[in-house]
Design an enzyme around this catalytic site. Structure first.
Site, PDB file in Angstrom:
ATOM      1  N   LYS A  41     -49.877  16.381 -45.253  1.00 37.82           N
ATOM      2  CA  LYS A  41     -50.265  17.166 -44.305  1.00 37.82           C
ATOM      3  C   LYS A  41     -48.869  17.587 -43.375  1.00 37.82           C
ATOM      4  CE  LYS A  41     -51.311  13.476 -41.099  1.00 37.82           C
ATOM      5  NZ  LYS A  41     -52.308  13.064 -40.020  1.00 37.82           N
ATOM      6  N   TYR A 285     -26.218  24.523 -19.974  1.00 37.16           N
ATOM      7  CA  TYR A 285     -27.009  24.887 -18.856  1.00 37.16           C
ATOM      8  C   TYR A 285     -27.412  23.518 -18.015  1.00 37.16           C
ATOM      9  CZ  TYR A 285     -28.670  28.990 -21.494  1.00 37.16           C
ATOM     10  OH  TYR A 285     -28.844  30.191 -22.083  1.00 37.16           O
TER      11      TYR A 285
END
Length: 391
Positions: A41, A285
């Site tokens: 999955k 940043y």
């Protein structure tokens, strides 16, 4: 190849992991040897479900499991021939895919039972399904303490045939939790009750598949153990086990294993720029990193859009020329910065984000611990724009 950031997936190692798990199951003489449900999955935990499922078939897997009908359709379209079990809820799904792609549904709610029965009747087919019991997870599943009231309608459905019963452990990776044993006891009691409730199962034949020899006289088989439970207690192996993370070569923390497994993914990139930073200058940043001395920074084109967590900056590293280069500044959308001071590096040099290089290895378990998450999340978040290269 244009972007240099790729995930190399070793399918030979995957097949070896599958066989090693099967050998481990066969080697425990205290338990009947169970079959395997190979869990693919979430795009095979980020590794690429079609390629992984086909490789697992080659290794001997005859039953794979996915999260929903759409994932099952993708596997069939890729040529997967094995039985495909759908784990997820179905009551609000378009059920045509179950029939078009020959998928085995999980029925975990009364609503799903009615919806699948109506669809099976419309298609004039009999659907073999897996029944999920909730024994303490309080997620999907019929409550194990209420099945005398909720199950008779499902068991009497004329177009539905019970193939297997399963549950899911909430604390298999926590040896200190008593809930693991409590869930197993509830599961056993519920299975006994279902056997007494189900008249259809008593006449079931050996069509239960490759584990039919170990199926009880009720006709259905049982499974409960995920990777952690598989390692923890052979008494919960039942007729099949459901390894997921173990297939990909990673042991669920904090557990340990003697199974010789190999992580099958290496996440690599290349340096695209190298620059000097003067003492006192900041990087990235928010200028969360300030150079205390002249520093050399390598720019790597992999960022949070590729699934790399912001918290890696200041906590983790990448491998460059066999040395750990700390991630500094902030992880950006498309790139990260690594401190390569003292290293002779150049644009084009390989960077390993996950995996081995020159005798060292950056392990997913280690990375998860550094940022306070689990290996599953790191693997599943690796972005779709990263090319998977299969070897």
């Amino acid at each position: 190849m244009i972007r240099p950031t790729v995930a190399r997936v070793d399918l030979t190692a995957l097949k070896s992991n599958y066989r090693r798990i099967a050998e481990h199951l066969a080697g425990d003489r205290t338990a009947r040897t169970p079959g395997v449900i190979a869990v693919v999955k979430a795009n095979a935990y980020g590794h690429g479900a079609p390629q992984v499922a086909r490789a697992l078939e080659d290794a001997g897997a005859d039953l794979v499991a996915c999260a929903d009908i759409e994932e099952g359709q993708t596997l069939r379209a890729a040529g997967v021939r094995a039985e495909i079990l759908v784990f997820g809820a179905l009551s609000v799904s378009d059920l045509d895919g179950l029939f078009d792609c020959r998928l085995t549904p999980t029925i975990s709610t009364p609503g799903a039972a009615r919806a699948v029965q109506a669809a099976a009747e419309r298609y004039r087919q009999t659907v073999r399904y897996h029944l999920k019991l909730d024994t303490g997870m309080n997620r999907l599943g019929f409550r194990a303490d209420n099945i005398r009231r909720t199950l008779p309608e499902l068991l009497a459905s004329p177009n539905l045939e019970l193939a297997a019963i399963y549950t899911h452990f909430a604390t298999a990776d926590d040896p200190a939790s008593p809930l693991f044993g409590e869930q197993d006891a509830r599961f056993k009691r519920a299975v006994s009750t279902i056997a007494s409730l189900s008249s259809a199962s008593s006449s079931a034949t050996s069509t239960a598949g490759p584990v039919a020899a170990s199926v009880s006289s009720t006709g259905f088989y049982l499974h409960a153990a995920n990777s952690a439970a598989l390692l923890r207690d052979a008494r919960v192996w039942y007729d099949r086990v459901r390894p997921g993370l173990l297939l990909y070569g990673i042991v669920p923390p904090p557990l340990a294993s003697t199974i010789p497994l190999t992580p099958i993914m290496t996440l690599v990139s290349r340096i695209v720029a190298v620059k000097g930073v003067r003492a006192g200058e900041g990087v990235g940043y928010g200028v969360k990193f300030h150079a205390g001395q002249p520093t050399t920074i390598a720019i790597v084109p992999a960022g949070y859009a590729d699934g790399l967590d912001l918290r890696l900056a200041g906590r983790s590293a990448v491998l460059i020329r066999g040395r750990r280069a700390p991630i500094v500044g902030s992880v950006c959308m498309d790139m990260l910065m690594a401190d390569v001071s003292g290293l002779d590096v150049s644009p084009g040099d390989e960077v390993v984000v996950i995996g081995p290089q020159d005798g060292d290895r950056l392990d997913v378990r280690e990375m998860a611990a550094q940022i306070g998450t689990i290996p599953y999340e790191i693997l599943c978040r690796i972005g779709s724009r990263i090319e998977r290269v299969y070897t």
